[in-house]
Design a protein around this motif. Structure first.
Motif, mmCIF file in Angstrom:
data_model
loop_
_atom_site.group_PDB
_atom_site.id
_atom_site.type_symbol
_atom_site.label_atom_id
_atom_site.label_comp_id
_atom_site.label_asym_id
_atom_site.label_seq_id
_atom_site.Cartn_x
_atom_site.Cartn_y
_atom_site.Cartn_z
ATOM 1 N N GLU A 1 0.882 -1.166 0.000
ATOM 2 C CA GLU A 1 0.000 0.000 0.000
ATOM 3 C C GLU A 1 0.917 1.213 0.000
ATOM 4 O OE1 GLU A 1 -3.302 0.664 0.167
ATOM 5 O OE2 GLU A 1 -4.120 -1.376 0.193
ATOM 6 N N GLY A 2 1.293 1.692 -1.184
ATOM 7 C CA GLY A 2 2.251 2.783 -1.263
ATOM 8 C C GLY A 2 3.582 2.360 -0.690
ATOM 9 N N ALA A 3 4.055 3.088 0.317
ATOM 10 C CA ALA A 3 5.337 2.759 0.939
ATOM 11 C C ALA A 3 5.176 1.831 2.136
ATOM 12 C CB ALA A 3 6.046 4.045 1.362
ATOM 13 N N THR A 4 3.987 1.264 2.315
ATOM 14 C CA THR A 4 3.721 0.362 3.436
ATOM 15 C C THR A 4 3.596 -1.072 2.944
ATOM 16 O OG1 THR A 4 2.559 2.088 4.662
ATOM 17 C CG2 THR A 4 2.129 -0.180 5.318
ATOM 18 N N LEU A 5 4.287 -1.983 3.603
ATOM 19 C CA LEU A 5 4.131 -3.408 3.338
ATOM 20 C C LEU A 5 3.100 -3.942 4.324
ATOM 21 C CD1 LEU A 5 5.509 -5.555 1.453
ATOM 22 C CD2 LEU A 5 6.770 -6.297 3.484
ATOM 23 N N VAL A 6 2.026 -4.518 3.803
ATOM 24 C CA VAL A 6 0.954 -5.049 4.641
ATOM 25 C C VAL A 6 1.095 -6.571 4.706
ATOM 26 C CG1 VAL A 6 -1.528 -5.234 5.003
ATOM 27 C CG2 VAL A 6 -0.566 -3.155 3.981
ATOM 28 N N LEU A 7 1.282 -7.085 5.910
ATOM 29 C CA LEU A 7 1.366 -8.526 6.143
ATOM 30 C C LEU A 7 0.072 -8.969 6.807
ATOM 31 C CD1 LEU A 7 5.003 -8.800 7.599
ATOM 32 C CD2 LEU A 7 4.266 -8.855 5.201
ATOM 33 N N THR A 8 -0.621 -9.914 6.176
ATOM 34 C CA THR A 8 -1.916 -10.367 6.693
ATOM 35 C C THR A 8 -1.838 -11.840 7.065
ATOM 36 O OG1 THR A 8 -3.089 -8.780 5.283
ATOM 37 C CG2 THR A 8 -4.377 -10.578 6.207
ATOM 38 N N LEU A 9 -2.036 -12.137 8.343
ATOM 39 C CA LEU A 9 -2.146 -13.524 8.796
ATOM 40 C C LEU A 9 -3.414 -14.092 8.178
ATOM 41 C CD1 LEU A 9 -1.343 -12.840 12.578
ATOM 42 C CD2 LEU A 9 0.257 -13.317 10.720
ATOM 43 N N ASN A 10 -3.274 -15.142 7.382
ATOM 44 C CA ASN A 10 -4.369 -15.547 6.503
ATOM 45 C C ASN A 10 -4.730 -17.025 6.691
ATOM 46 O OD1 ASN A 10 -6.308 -15.326 4.507
ATOM 47 N ND2 ASN A 10 -4.872 -15.748 2.850
ATOM 48 N N ARG A 11 -5.311 -17.295 7.832
ATOM 49 C CA ARG A 11 -5.823 -18.637 8.127
ATOM 50 C C ARG A 11 -7.123 -18.463 8.910
ATOM 51 N NH1 ARG A 11 -3.288 -23.057 12.155
ATOM 52 N NH2 ARG A 11 -4.124 -24.940 11.170
ATOM 53 N N PRO A 12 -8.085 -17.767 8.304
ATOM 54 C CA PRO A 12 -9.276 -17.348 9.045
ATOM 55 C C PRO A 12 -10.102 -18.499 9.603
ATOM 56 C CG PRO A 12 -9.543 -16.981 6.680
ATOM 57 C CD PRO A 12 -8.104 -17.318 6.902
ATOM 58 N N GLU A 13 -10.054 -19.658 8.951
ATOM 59 C CA GLU A 13 -10.842 -20.795 9.444
ATOM 60 C C GLU A 13 -10.352 -21.266 10.813
ATOM 61 O OE1 GLU A 13 -7.301 -22.512 7.353
ATOM 62 O OE2 GLU A 13 -8.720 -20.867 6.993
ATOM 63 N N ALA A 14 -9.134 -20.899 11.180
ATOM 64 C CA ALA A 14 -8.563 -21.254 12.483
ATOM 65 C C ALA A 14 -8.266 -20.008 13.303
ATOM 66 C CB ALA A 14 -7.295 -22.087 12.288
ATOM 67 N N LYS A 15 -8.991 -18.917 13.028
ATOM 68 C CA LYS A 15 -8.760 -17.627 13.700
ATOM 69 C C LYS A 15 -7.280 -17.233 13.648
ATOM 70 C CE LYS A 15 -12.791 -17.550 16.742
ATOM 71 N NZ LYS A 15 -13.514 -18.655 16.081
ATOM 72 N N ASN A 16 -6.671 -17.591 12.513
ATOM 73 C CA ASN A 16 -5.268 -17.248 12.247
ATOM 74 C C ASN A 16 -4.312 -17.817 13.286
ATOM 75 O OD1 ASN A 16 -6.047 -15.796 9.907
ATOM 76 N ND2 ASN A 16 -6.552 -14.040 11.187
ATOM 77 N N ALA A 17 -4.628 -19.023 13.783
ATOM 78 C CA ALA A 17 -3.687 -19.722 14.653
ATOM 79 C C ALA A 17 -2.392 -19.959 13.892
ATOM 80 C CB ALA A 17 -4.284 -21.042 15.120
ATOM 81 N N LEU A 18 -1.292 -19.912 14.613
ATOM 82 C CA LEU A 18 0.021 -19.999 13.984
ATOM 83 C C LEU A 18 0.238 -21.356 13.321
ATOM 84 C CD1 LEU A 18 2.037 -18.367 16.892
ATOM 85 C CD2 LEU A 18 1.484 -17.306 14.696
ATOM 86 N N SER A 19 0.784 -21.310 12.125
ATOM 87 C CA SER A 19 1.149 -22.519 11.389
ATOM 88 C C SER A 19 2.546 -22.312 10.834
ATOM 89 C CB SER A 19 0.167 -22.765 10.238
ATOM 90 O OG SER A 19 0.328 -21.766 9.228
ATOM 91 N N LEU A 20 3.156 -23.387 10.374
ATOM 92 C CA LEU A 20 4.496 -23.265 9.812
ATOM 93 C C LEU A 20 4.512 -22.367 8.575
ATOM 94 C CD1 LEU A 20 7.425 -23.959 10.051
ATOM 95 C CD2 LEU A 20 6.988 -26.155 8.924
ATOM 96 N N PRO A 21 3.550 -22.503 7.643
ATOM 97 C CA PRO A 21 3.542 -21.575 6.504
ATOM 98 C C PRO A 21 3.382 -20.115 6.932
ATOM 99 C CG PRO A 21 2.152 -23.467 6.037
ATOM 100 C CD PRO A 21 2.537 -23.562 7.476
#
Length: 266
Positions: A12-32
């Motif tokens: 987004e312009g000069a901003t890098l947006v990182l989105t945790l994208n595992r919504p089915e697990a409320k974005n619980a941490l995974s190796l990917p």
């Protein structure tokens, strides 16, 4: 641009947006997700055109922490990333900002659950915005676990100790308003607007001199555990060189000429 099936990366312009994208697990941490996060931090720091990072979550949640099914022995998703973890056994800690600090400012945009490992990652971010229905907390002790992502060290340094210990030792949830009242987050906004608010903050950061911004961030963390006298000496070492940059001269010129500065990282 980096990214994995559980971590979306966009500009987004000069901003890098990182989105945790595992919504089915409320974005619980995974190796990917962890691999994508770490690569995202590296990408932001390697690209001088990136001046800030926004970290958020997909599907109305930020991060519900570690995948307890994986912890129970059922295996973590993303076996094809296993070699990355073998090559760098600290990768997951760096991804969670436990002992890796990006030089660019990191702004968290929190909606929904930001608990356990989510609250631990949050402590590695610099500026924090939350939707009014967001929930925070370190639930580990309630499950017989230890919040080993840095919370017993960092949380008492970021909020008053009595609040840190209550959060750490009770394992209870904290609504956004209470999280703001104890200083865990800086701003509470209407639900669904945390990302917009974070991007607005990022735009303000992006408009400033990047060398100055990065030096200021570095100084804040470098001096955090020093005495005041030691910290002031350290601050001068970080701050004086900024005044000798072309960006500093451009900032002064732009102010005198009543125009926006054009910073070139020089």
């Amino acid at each position: 641009m980096s990214g994995t099936e559980h971590l979306e990366v966009r500009r987004e312009g000069a901003t890098l947006v990182l989105t945790l994208n595992r919504p089915e697990a409320k974005n619980a941490l995974s190796l990917p997700m962890l691999v994508g996060l770490y690569d995202g931090w590296l990408e932001a720091d390697a690209d001088d055109a990136v001046r800030s990072v926004v970290l958020t979550g997909a599907g109305g949640s930020f991060c519900a922490g570690m995948d307890l099914k994986a912890l129970a022995g059922k295996g973590m998703e993303g076996e094809r990333y296993r070699d990355r973890l073998k090559a760098d056994p600290d990768l997951h800690w760096k991804a969670m900002l436990r002992h890796h600090r990006p030089r660019k400012p990191v702004i968290a945009a929190v909606e929904g659950y930001c608990v356990a490992g989510g609250t631990e990652i949050l402590q590695g971010t610099d500026i924090r915005v939350a939707g009014e229905s967001a929930t925070f907390g370190l639930f580990e002790v309630a499950r017989g676990l230890f919040p080993i992502g840095g919370s017993t060290v960092r949380l008492p340094r970021q909020i008053p100790r009595t609040h840190a210990l209550e959060m750490l030792l009770t394992g209870r949830p904290y609504p956004a308003a209470e999280a703001a009242s104890i200083g865990l987050v800086g701003r509470v906004v209407p639900d669904g607007t945390a990302l917009d608010a974070a991007l607005e903050i990022a735009e303000r950061v992006n408009a400033c001199g990047p060398l100055a911004v990065e030096a200021v961030k570095a100084s804040v963390y470098e001096t955090a555990e020093l005495s005041e006298a030691e910290g002031l000496v350290s601050e001068l070492k970080r701050g004086w060189p900024v005044f000798d940059t072309a960006d500093a001269k451009e900032g002064a010129r732009a102010f005198a000429e009543k125009r926006l500065p054009l910073f070139r990282r020089e």
